[in-house]
Design a protein around this motif. Structure first.
Motif, mmCIF file in Angstrom:
data_model
loop_
_atom_site.group_PDB
_atom_site.id
_atom_site.type_symbol
_atom_site.label_atom_id
_atom_site.label_comp_id
_atom_site.label_asym_id
_atom_site.label_seq_id
_atom_site.Cartn_x
_atom_site.Cartn_y
_atom_site.Cartn_z
ATOM 1 N N PRO A 1 0.814 -1.067 0.106
ATOM 2 C CA PRO A 1 0.387 0.101 -0.120
ATOM 3 C C PRO A 1 0.738 1.306 0.016
ATOM 4 C CG PRO A 1 -1.083 -1.486 1.905
ATOM 5 C CD PRO A 1 0.550 -2.249 1.410
ATOM 6 N N VAL A 2 1.645 1.136 0.434
ATOM 7 C CA VAL A 2 2.770 2.192 0.601
ATOM 8 C C VAL A 2 3.305 2.619 -0.731
ATOM 9 C CG1 VAL A 2 5.095 3.163 1.501
ATOM 10 C CG2 VAL A 2 3.390 2.170 3.628
ATOM 11 N N ARG A 3 3.750 1.118 -1.728
ATOM 12 C CA ARG A 3 4.299 1.635 -2.723
ATOM 13 C C ARG A 3 3.361 2.100 -3.837
ATOM 14 N NH1 ARG A 3 6.914 -3.962 -1.067
ATOM 15 N NH2 ARG A 3 5.390 -4.668 -3.005
ATOM 16 N N PHE A 4 1.847 1.341 -3.108
ATOM 17 C CA PHE A 4 0.787 2.063 -4.359
ATOM 18 C C PHE A 4 1.184 3.676 -4.017
ATOM 19 C CE2 PHE A 4 -2.049 -1.863 -4.583
ATOM 20 C CZ PHE A 4 -1.320 -1.906 -5.233
ATOM 21 N N GLN A 5 1.545 4.589 -2.878
ATOM 22 C CA GLN A 5 1.137 5.503 -2.583
ATOM 23 C C GLN A 5 2.365 5.977 -3.041
ATOM 24 O OE1 GLN A 5 0.897 6.846 1.489
ATOM 25 N NE2 GLN A 5 -0.043 8.835 1.157
ATOM 26 N N ARG B 1 0.394 3.583 -13.292
ATOM 27 C CA ARG B 1 0.786 3.729 -14.751
ATOM 28 C C ARG B 1 -1.070 4.308 -15.426
ATOM 29 N NH1 ARG B 1 1.686 1.144 -19.855
ATOM 30 N NH2 ARG B 1 3.142 2.154 -20.737
ATOM 31 N N LYS B 2 -1.809 3.637 -15.220
ATOM 32 C CA LYS B 2 -3.083 3.515 -15.732
ATOM 33 C C LYS B 2 -3.727 4.662 -15.374
ATOM 34 C CE LYS B 2 -4.706 -0.889 -16.434
ATOM 35 N NZ LYS B 2 -5.650 -1.587 -16.612
ATOM 36 N N MET B 3 -3.644 4.971 -14.305
ATOM 37 C CA MET B 3 -4.448 5.996 -13.623
ATOM 38 C C MET B 3 -3.550 7.447 -14.101
ATOM 39 S SD MET B 3 -4.648 6.255 -9.253
ATOM 40 C CE MET B 3 -6.410 5.287 -9.752
ATOM 41 N N HIS B 4 -2.209 7.250 -14.222
ATOM 42 C CA HIS B 4 -1.977 8.808 -14.810
ATOM 43 C C HIS B 4 -2.009 9.097 -15.618
ATOM 44 C CE1 HIS B 4 0.366 10.165 -10.855
ATOM 45 N NE2 HIS B 4 0.638 8.756 -10.743
ATOM 46 N N GLU C 1 4.109 5.318 -5.641
ATOM 47 C CA GLU C 1 3.631 6.173 -7.399
ATOM 48 C C GLU C 1 2.633 6.738 -7.786
ATOM 49 O OE1 GLU C 1 3.748 2.294 -9.309
ATOM 50 O OE2 GLU C 1 6.087 1.699 -8.992
ATOM 51 N N LEU C 2 2.111 6.249 -6.989
ATOM 52 C CA LEU C 2 0.791 7.847 -6.888
ATOM 53 C C LEU C 2 1.542 9.026 -6.876
ATOM 54 C CD1 LEU C 2 -2.332 8.619 -7.284
ATOM 55 C CD2 LEU C 2 -2.337 8.702 -5.465
ATOM 56 N N LEU C 3 2.290 9.701 -5.368
ATOM 57 C CA LEU C 3 2.448 11.057 -5.777
ATOM 58 C C LEU C 3 3.528 11.199 -6.463
ATOM 59 C CD1 LEU C 3 1.908 10.851 -1.556
ATOM 60 C CD2 LEU C 3 0.834 12.219 -2.901
ATOM 61 N N LYS C 4 4.397 10.461 -6.777
ATOM 62 C CA LYS C 4 6.148 10.871 -7.202
ATOM 63 C C LYS C 4 5.464 11.642 -9.075
ATOM 64 C CE LYS C 4 10.386 9.851 -8.891
ATOM 65 N NZ LYS C 4 11.485 8.698 -9.053
ATOM 66 N N PRO C 5 4.846 11.238 -9.175
ATOM 67 C CA PRO C 5 4.677 12.105 -10.677
ATOM 68 C C PRO C 5 3.477 13.197 -10.817
ATOM 69 C CG PRO C 5 4.655 8.902 -10.978
ATOM 70 C CD PRO C 5 4.180 9.813 -9.424
ATOM 71 N N GLU C 6 2.747 12.920 -10.181
ATOM 72 C CA GLU C 6 1.785 13.819 -9.803
ATOM 73 C C GLU C 6 2.081 14.723 -8.813
ATOM 74 O OE1 GLU C 6 -2.350 15.733 -9.513
ATOM 75 O OE2 GLU C 6 -1.123 14.141 -10.470
ATOM 76 N N MET C 7 3.049 14.620 -8.151
ATOM 77 C CA MET C 7 4.249 15.758 -7.585
ATOM 78 C C MET C 7 5.200 16.891 -9.048
ATOM 79 S SD MET C 7 4.743 14.340 -3.815
ATOM 80 C CE MET C 7 5.736 15.768 -3.281
ATOM 81 N N LEU C 8 5.502 16.209 -9.711
ATOM 82 C CA LEU C 8 6.189 16.481 -10.097
ATOM 83 C C LEU C 8 6.090 16.864 -12.000
ATOM 84 C CD1 LEU C 8 9.024 13.853 -10.958
ATOM 85 C CD2 LEU C 8 9.309 15.471 -9.346
ATOM 86 N N LEU C 9 4.548 16.560 -12.020
ATOM 87 C CA LEU C 9 4.019 16.878 -13.426
ATOM 88 C C LEU C 9 3.166 17.951 -12.468
ATOM 89 C CD1 LEU C 9 2.518 13.828 -14.659
ATOM 90 C CD2 LEU C 9 4.193 14.944 -16.020
ATOM 91 N N ASP C 10 3.423 18.616 -11.861
ATOM 92 C CA ASP C 10 2.170 19.727 -11.107
ATOM 93 C C ASP C 10 3.524 20.470 -10.620
ATOM 94 O OD1 ASP C 10 0.155 21.516 -10.069
ATOM 95 O OD2 ASP C 10 1.239 21.047 -8.649
ATOM 96 N N LEU D 1 10.433 14.440 -17.139
ATOM 97 C CA LEU D 1 10.057 13.816 -17.409
ATOM 98 C C LEU D 1 9.060 12.131 -17.595
ATOM 99 C CD1 LEU D 1 7.672 16.675 -18.867
ATOM 100 C CD2 LEU D 1 7.478 16.646 -16.443
ATOM 101 N N SER D 2 9.547 11.597 -17.423
ATOM 102 C CA SER D 2 9.965 9.959 -18.069
ATOM 103 C C SER D 2 9.909 9.478 -16.543
ATOM 104 C CB SER D 2 11.698 9.201 -18.404
ATOM 105 O OG SER D 2 11.663 9.048 -18.874
ATOM 106 N N PHE D 3 9.124 8.615 -16.867
ATOM 107 C CA PHE D 3 8.424 7.830 -15.328
ATOM 108 C C PHE D 3 8.734 6.002 -15.116
ATOM 109 C CE2 PHE D 3 6.229 12.302 -15.370
ATOM 110 C CZ PHE D 3 7.270 12.847 -14.134
ATOM 111 N N GLN D 4 8.737 6.022 -14.414
ATOM 112 C CA GLN D 4 9.123 4.503 -14.445
ATOM 113 C C GLN D 4 8.289 3.493 -13.895
ATOM 114 O OE1 GLN D 4 12.554 0.859 -15.016
ATOM 115 N NE2 GLN D 4 12.732 2.632 -13.322
ATOM 116 N N PHE D 5 7.214 3.069 -13.584
ATOM 117 C CA PHE D 5 5.890 2.298 -12.538
ATOM 118 C C PHE D 5 6.313 0.395 -12.607
ATOM 119 C CE2 PHE D 5 4.826 5.916 -13.928
ATOM 120 C CZ PHE D 5 3.508 6.036 -13.375
ATOM 121 N N HIS D 6 5.637 0.540 -10.972
ATOM 122 C CA HIS D 6 5.945 -0.652 -11.010
ATOM 123 C C HIS D 6 4.694 -1.133 -10.908
ATOM 124 C CE1 HIS D 6 6.360 -4.732 -9.177
ATOM 125 N NE2 HIS D 6 5.565 -4.378 -7.906
ATOM 126 N N TYR D 7 3.472 -0.989 -11.077
ATOM 127 C CA TYR D 7 1.966 -1.531 -11.181
ATOM 128 C C TYR D 7 1.587 -0.389 -12.286
ATOM 129 C CZ TYR D 7 2.614 -2.171 -6.113
ATOM 130 O OH TYR D 7 3.756 -2.640 -5.102
#
Length: 303
Positions: free
Chosen positions: A60-64, A204-207, A66-75, A194-200
Motif C-alpha cells: 500500500p505504501v508503494r502504491f501511494q 500507470r494507467k491512472m496517471h 507511485e501515485l504521488l511522485k509523478p503527480e507532484m513532479l507533473l504539477d 518527465l520520464s517516469f517508471q512504474f512497477h504497477y
C-alpha cells in the motif's frame, strides 16, 4: 551538513521546529559510531531501508509513492493537461518499413504476411508524429498551465512517434514506462525530467487518465486494448467525464473488434458507440479536439 543552527529561532513564528527528513538522514550517514546495534538493518531509518520498503506488507505504501511522485513532479512542471497517445510497440517507422519488407522476402508466407501487415501500419507512426507535433506547436496555455502536453507509454514505435513529434516541435513530453521482465528503456525523445517508471500497471494507467484531456488510440495489441477499454468503461459508467477518444485506423479496429455486434447483442448501448471518434489523419483528430473544447482550429495559444 545541516546542524542545530538550522533550527535557531530568529523570532519568526513560521520557522520549522523540527529537522527535515533529509537532514536527519544526513546526521545518520555522518555518525562515526559503528556498533552491532547501529550496523543491524533494524536500526536503519524506515524511509532509507529499501529491503523494508520492498516487503509485501508495504505494497500500500508503494502504491501511494507511485501515485504521488509523478503527480507532484507533473504539477511542479506546470503540466495542466495531456494529450495521451496509445498504440503498438511493434509498428515500424516509415523509414524502417521498407527495410523490413526487403528482409522478409525469403521468409515463410505467414511470417512474411505479418511483416507486410505491420509495414502497412507504418503510416500510423507518421500520423502519431504529426498529431504530436501539430498540438505541441500550438503551445496552448490555460490558467498558467501547459495544456495538451503529449504523453505516451514512453516506449518504441507509436509511443516513440508521439514523443518525437513533440520534441521536433521544441516541446516537452511525458513518458510513462513500465518495468517488464524483458529489457525496456524510454525512447530518446521523452523529456528526461518527465520520464517516469512504474512497477504497477494500475497506477500507470491512472496517471495516463488523471490529466488526459483527449486520448488518441492507434492500432495496437493487448496493452492498447486494455488501456482503451478501461478508458471507454470509465466514461460509459460515468466515473470519468467524457473526453475525445480518437481511434485511428477504422479498417483495423472494425476488423479486430466488432463494436456493432456488441450493441446488437445488447451488452452495450448503441449510444455507447458515440464515445468513439474515428480518425485517419492528425488534422481530423485536432479538429475534433478543438470542436469539443470550443478552441479555434487554427489557435496558436489559449489563455
Amino acid at each position: 551538513m545541516s546542524g542545530p543552527e538550522d533550527l535557531e529561532n530568529d523570532g519568526n513564528i513560521e520557522d520549522r521546529k523540527f529537522y527535515r527528513a533529509e537532514q536527519e538522514a544526513g546526521f545518520v550517514e555522518s555518525a562515526p559510531t559503528e556498533t552491532p546495534q547501529t550496523l543491524h538493518p533494524a536500526y536503519r531509518l524506515a524511509f532509507h531501508d529499501t529491503d523494508f520498503l520492498l516487503r509485501d506488507e508495504l505494497r500500500p505504501v508503494r502504491f501511494q509513492l507511485e501515485l504521488l511522485k509523478p503527480e507532484m513532479l507533473l504539477d511542479e512542471a506546470g503540466v495542466g493537461s495531456m494529450l495521451v497517445m496509445y498504440g503498438s510497440a511493434r509498428i515500424p517507422p516509415p523509414e524502417a518499413a521498407a527495410v523490413a519488407l526487403e528482409g522478409a522476402k525469403d521468409l515463410p508466407v505467414e511470417e512474411r504476411l505479418v511483416i507486410e501487415r505491420l509495414a502497412e501500419k507504418a503510416k500510423y507512426y507518421g500520423e502519431a508524429y504529426k498529431l504530436a507535433r501539430l498540438v505541441s506547436e500550438k503551445g496552448i496555455i490555460e490558467q498558467g498551465k501547459r495544456q495538451f502536453v503529449i504523453c505516451s507509454g514512453g516506449g518504441p514505435s507509436i509511443m516513440e512517434a508521439a514523443n518525437r513529434g513533440a520534441s521536433d516541435a521544441g516541446a516537452e513530453s511525458v513518458g510513462l514506462n513500465i518495468v517488464l521482465p524483458h529489457e525496456q528503456a524510454p525512447n530518446p525523445y521523452v523529456t528526461p525530467y518527465l520520464s517516469f517508471q512504474f512497477h504497477y500497471f494500475a497506477l500507470r494507467k491512472m496517471h495516463f487518465l488523471m490529466r488526459a484531456r483527449a486520448v488518441a488510440v492507434f492500432p495496437g495489441g493487448f496493452g492498447t486494448f486494455d488501456e482503451m477499454f478501461e478508458l471507454l468503461t470509465l466514461i460509459q459508467t460515468g466515473k470519468m467525464k467524457p473526453i475525445p477518444v480518437l481511434l485511428f485506423g477504422k479498417e483495423f479496429w472494425t476488423r479486430v473488434i466488432d463494436f456493432g455486434a456488441l450493441a446488437r447483442e445488447g451488452v452495450i448501448s448503441p449510444e455507447d458507440l458515440k464515445l468513439i471518434t474515428w480518425c485517419e489523419t492528425a488534422e481530423e483528430a485536432w479538429d475534433h479536439i478543438a470542436d469539443f473544447y470550443g478552441i479555434a482550429r487554427d489557435a496558436k495559444r489559449m489563455r
